[in-house]
Structure formats: structure tokens, C-alpha cells
Design an enzyme around this catalytic site. Structure first.
Site, mmCIF file in Angstrom:
data_model
loop_
_atom_site.group_PDB
_atom_site.id
_atom_site.type_symbol
_atom_site.label_atom_id
_atom_site.label_comp_id
_atom_site.label_asym_id
_atom_site.label_seq_id
_atom_site.Cartn_x
_atom_site.Cartn_y
_atom_site.Cartn_z
ATOM 1 N N ASP A 32 0.640 -1.446 0.098
ATOM 2 C CA ASP A 32 -0.500 -0.077 -0.226
ATOM 3 C C ASP A 32 0.651 1.050 0.009
ATOM 4 O O ASP A 32 1.175 1.717 0.615
ATOM 5 C CB ASP A 32 -0.849 0.557 1.227
ATOM 6 C CG ASP A 32 -1.969 -0.979 1.467
ATOM 7 O OD1 ASP A 32 -2.318 -1.512 0.085
ATOM 8 O OD2 ASP A 32 -1.825 -1.640 2.540
ATOM 9 N N GLU A 244 -11.420 0.249 -3.021
ATOM 10 C CA GLU A 244 -10.742 0.242 -1.910
ATOM 11 C C GLU A 244 -9.415 1.218 -2.242
ATOM 12 O O GLU A 244 -9.483 1.360 -3.516
ATOM 13 C CB GLU A 244 -9.972 -0.493 -0.690
ATOM 14 C CG GLU A 244 -9.677 -1.833 -0.998
ATOM 15 C CD GLU A 244 -9.221 -2.610 -0.368
ATOM 16 O OE1 GLU A 244 -9.607 -3.144 0.718
ATOM 17 O OE2 GLU A 244 -8.446 -3.999 -1.033
HETATM 18 O O1 FUB Z 1 -2.618 -2.950 3.664
HETATM 19 C C1 FUB Z 1 -4.228 -3.690 4.483
HETATM 20 C C2 FUB Z 1 -5.297 -3.650 2.814
HETATM 21 O O2 FUB Z 1 -5.088 -4.546 2.264
HETATM 22 C C3 FUB Z 1 -5.033 -2.323 2.866
HETATM 23 O O3 FUB Z 1 -6.114 -1.086 3.391
HETATM 24 C C4 FUB Z 1 -6.016 -2.533 1.057
HETATM 25 O O4 FUB Z 1 -6.548 -0.793 0.586
HETATM 26 C C5 FUB Z 1 -5.517 -3.929 0.881
HETATM 27 O O5 FUB Z 1 -4.181 -3.067 0.216
#
Ligand code: FUB
Length: 343
Positions: A32, A244
Site C-alpha cells: 500500500d 478501496e
Molecule cells: O493492507 C491492508 C489492506 O489491503 C489495505 O488497507 C487495502 O487497501 C488492501 O491493500
């Protein structure tokens, strides 16, 4: 016959599996990546993946991260010579956050008047994701967290965008394990269900930040994402709708909202004329990478543009990822040339 068999076999496209770039670090697992240029250097604010032993479930319990490390580099490493990457060690630990429950997910950072702000999603003691903020006089930390999460925030994946007029905006949200489906009109319903295929897709949120960078200046509002014909996405448009990993950048006066489509694993993007949107879908920046998640950032450094992303090259496991960087280019009409992570 044999010959034609062989030649038709040769014509079958082989899956592209050879990575075009290498992990930025291999001493820890990172994911991320939110990249920023501070003081002429590139700083990367990633999640720090670990094997904590928590069993995998649909809500991502196995993404059980407990601290952050900040990475920095003098050059992105896609040009020659490759840039050296520094891991600055622990910048913030869950044990130092008074309101912490579990799971430090994807962070972001911003600077204002010489103070650096680290924004992070974390489940509180009721197991509800909130967004916290921590400060430092140095981009690499260590960061000191506030005693409580930012009032009015929820869900995951904060992205703080500094506009040219000095205003800062926070984008956030993620469905499924990120709990965004539990929030309607900024009110929480613990047992809320995901939407059905013909319902409108759940939208990310945006709020302007207050002058102190530690509060929202307004109630979060939905970020309108429209398809190419100007219609909002339905849940069944899952190859294009928001899931997301919001990221916002500005290019030639336009605002680019990019995000992960989650269960279809694309990084997609949409363009608008205001930081609040609406944003109109334009295409895919990064097709699926190895591993379930796809999460990125886009940054300009010394006049060139870069895409930071992750895959699972080092571990082969979805929850043990490694961050990478690739060049990003635009077409003359401002659309983005999709990045190939594999050859
Ligand atoms: O790293 C945990 C979660 O996985 C992140 O918050 C999301 O965007 C995904 O990459």
C-alpha cells in the site's frame, strides 16, 4: 497435422509473469505505498506486512499489521542508476496508540508548516475501523499519535491530497473488510450488508481538513464516480466500481481519482474538475498484480511521473507483500498509459 498443432500452441498467449520491476526492500514486507516528495526526496509510507499467525478470513483478519516503517529514496530506481532505498525503522507502533484495537492498514502522510502528519486506519477497541493521525517534525518520524481517532472518520485507506490553493482533502473508505458498507449518511450500522448487484455501488468519502490537520472541517461526503456515459456505477459493475485504495493527484489542472476495484483487482481511475468530483471513469492504470490486493500511489518527481504499487513476488502470499515502482506516462489527451507490471 503435427506442424499445425505446434504452431497453434505457439500462438497461445502465455501468461505474463516476469516482473518488470523488483521489490524496493526485501528486509521487511511492505504494501500500500503512499509516495510523496518532501524536501526534494521521495518518501514512501507503506503498510508493514507481517506473519502474525492470525487465521485468514473474508474480512482480512490476517492483515494483522502492528507498526509502520517509512522508506525514502533519492531517485525512484527505475532509471539508471537505481536509487538506494533507506528503511528508517519503526515510525509508529500500535502499542503507542491509546485507542488501538488491531490492524494498522494503509497509511498516508502530508506536510504543513514543517510538521509531518501520518494518517492511518486502525480498528478501535470495539473493532470498528477509524482513522488516526500522528505528528512528527521529520518526514520519517517517529510519529506521536493523538489520544483519540479523528472525530467523524471511519473505514480505511486515508489519502490526503494537498491542493494548489493550500487546502487539504482526506479521501477514505473501503468495502468488505474495510467496513464502508456499514456507514450510511455517516451513521454506523454494525450488521449492514453489502449491496446487491443492481443497487448503486458504495462510494468513497471525502472531507476537507481543518487548519490544524487533525480534524475534519466538514462532514464526510460521497465522492461521485460516474461511468463513461455519466451514470453512477452499480454494484455489479465490479470491474470498474470503487472498492478501496483511493488516491488523488493533479495533472494539467485536472483532478485524478484512482482506486482499487478490489474483487476484480484493477487500479482504475477517473478524472474531474474539482477535488470533490464528480469524477468520470477513464480506464485502468494497473491491471491485477500477483496477490489478491492491488493498491498504489501516483507521484511526480523531478518532472517525471511514477506509479508505486505492490505485489507478492517475495513471498507468494497475499498478506506478505512488497512495494515496487514503475514509470507512469500520459497520452496527449491526459489519459494514463496503463502500466505493465509483468512481461
Ligand atoms: O493492507 C491492508 C489492506 O489491503 C489495505 O488497507 C487495502 O487497501 C488492501 O491493500
Amino acid at each position: 497435422i503435427a506442424f499445425s498443432c505446434l504452431s497453434s500452441l505457439a500462438a497461445v498467449a502465455q501468461p505474463k509473469t516476469q516482473p518488470v520491476s523488483q521489490p524496493l526492500v526485501s528486509n521487511i514486507y511492505t504494501a500500500d505505498p503512499s509516495a510523496h516528495v518532501f524536501n526534494g526526496k521521495l518518501y514512501i509510507y507503506p503498510s508493514h506486512d507481517i506473519e502474525s499467525g492470525v487465521k485468514e478470513d473474508d474480512n482480512g483478519a490476517h492483515f494483522d499489521m502492528r507498526d509502520y516503517h517509512v522508506l525514502s529514496m533519492d531517485s525512484p530506481g527505475v532509471d539508471s542508476p537505481a536509487g538506494k532505498v533507506t528503511d528508517h525503522g519503526v515510525a509508529l507502533s500500535v502499542k503507542d496508540i491509546p485507542w488501538a484495537g488491531r490492524q494498522l492498514w494503509a497509511p498516508d502522510a502530508a506536510v504543513k508548516n514543517g510538521t509531518y502528519y501520518l494518517y492511518f486506519p486502525l480498528k478501535d477497541k470495539e473493532d470498528v475501523f477509524r482513522i488516526g493521525v500522528a505528528t512528527s517534525k521529520h518526514p520519517e518520524g517517529p510519529f506521536t499519535p493523538e489520544k483519540a481517532p479523528m472525530a467523524g472518520t471511519y473505514s480505511i485507506d486515508p489519502c490526503v491530497f494537498a491542493d494548489v490553493n493550500g487546502e487539504y482533502y482526506m479521501y477514505f473508505g473501503g468495502i468488505w473488510g474495510g467496513q464502508l458498507q456499514r456507514w450510511n449518511n455517516n451513521h454506523y450500522t454494525a450488521d449492514a450488508k453489502l449491496r446487491t448487484p443492481d443497487e448503486a455501488a458504495i462510494l468513497p468519502r471525502v472531507a476537507r481538513l481543518a487548519a490544524d490537520m487533525k480534524h475534519l472541517a466538514e462532514a464526510p461526503r460521497e465522492v461521485q464516480l460516474l461511468d463513461e456515459t455519466g451514470k453512477p456505477f452499480l454494484e455489479k459493475d465490479n470491474a470498474k466500481r470503487f472498492f478501496e485504495a483511493a488516491w488523488v493527484h493533479r495533472y494539467k489542472g485536472k483532478y485524478y481519482f484512482s482506486y482499487s476495484t478490489g474483487d476484480t483487482h484493477n487500479i482504475a481511475y477517473a478524472i474531474g474538475d474539482s477535488p470533490y468530483g464528480p469524477f468520470t471513469y477513464k480506464g485502468v492504470v494497473l491491471p491485477p498484480v500477483q496477490g489478491w490486493t492491488n493498491h498504489h500511489s501516483i507521484v511526480e518527481f523531478k518532472g517525471k511521473w511514477y506509479l508505486f504499487y505492490h505485489d507478492v513476488q517475495l513471498s507468494g502470499k497475499t498478506h506478505l507483500r512488497n512495494v515496487k515502482v514503475a514509470k507512469l506516462t500520459y497520452n496527449p489527451d491526459g489519459t494514463i498509459v496503463p502500466v505493465s507490471a509483468y512481461r
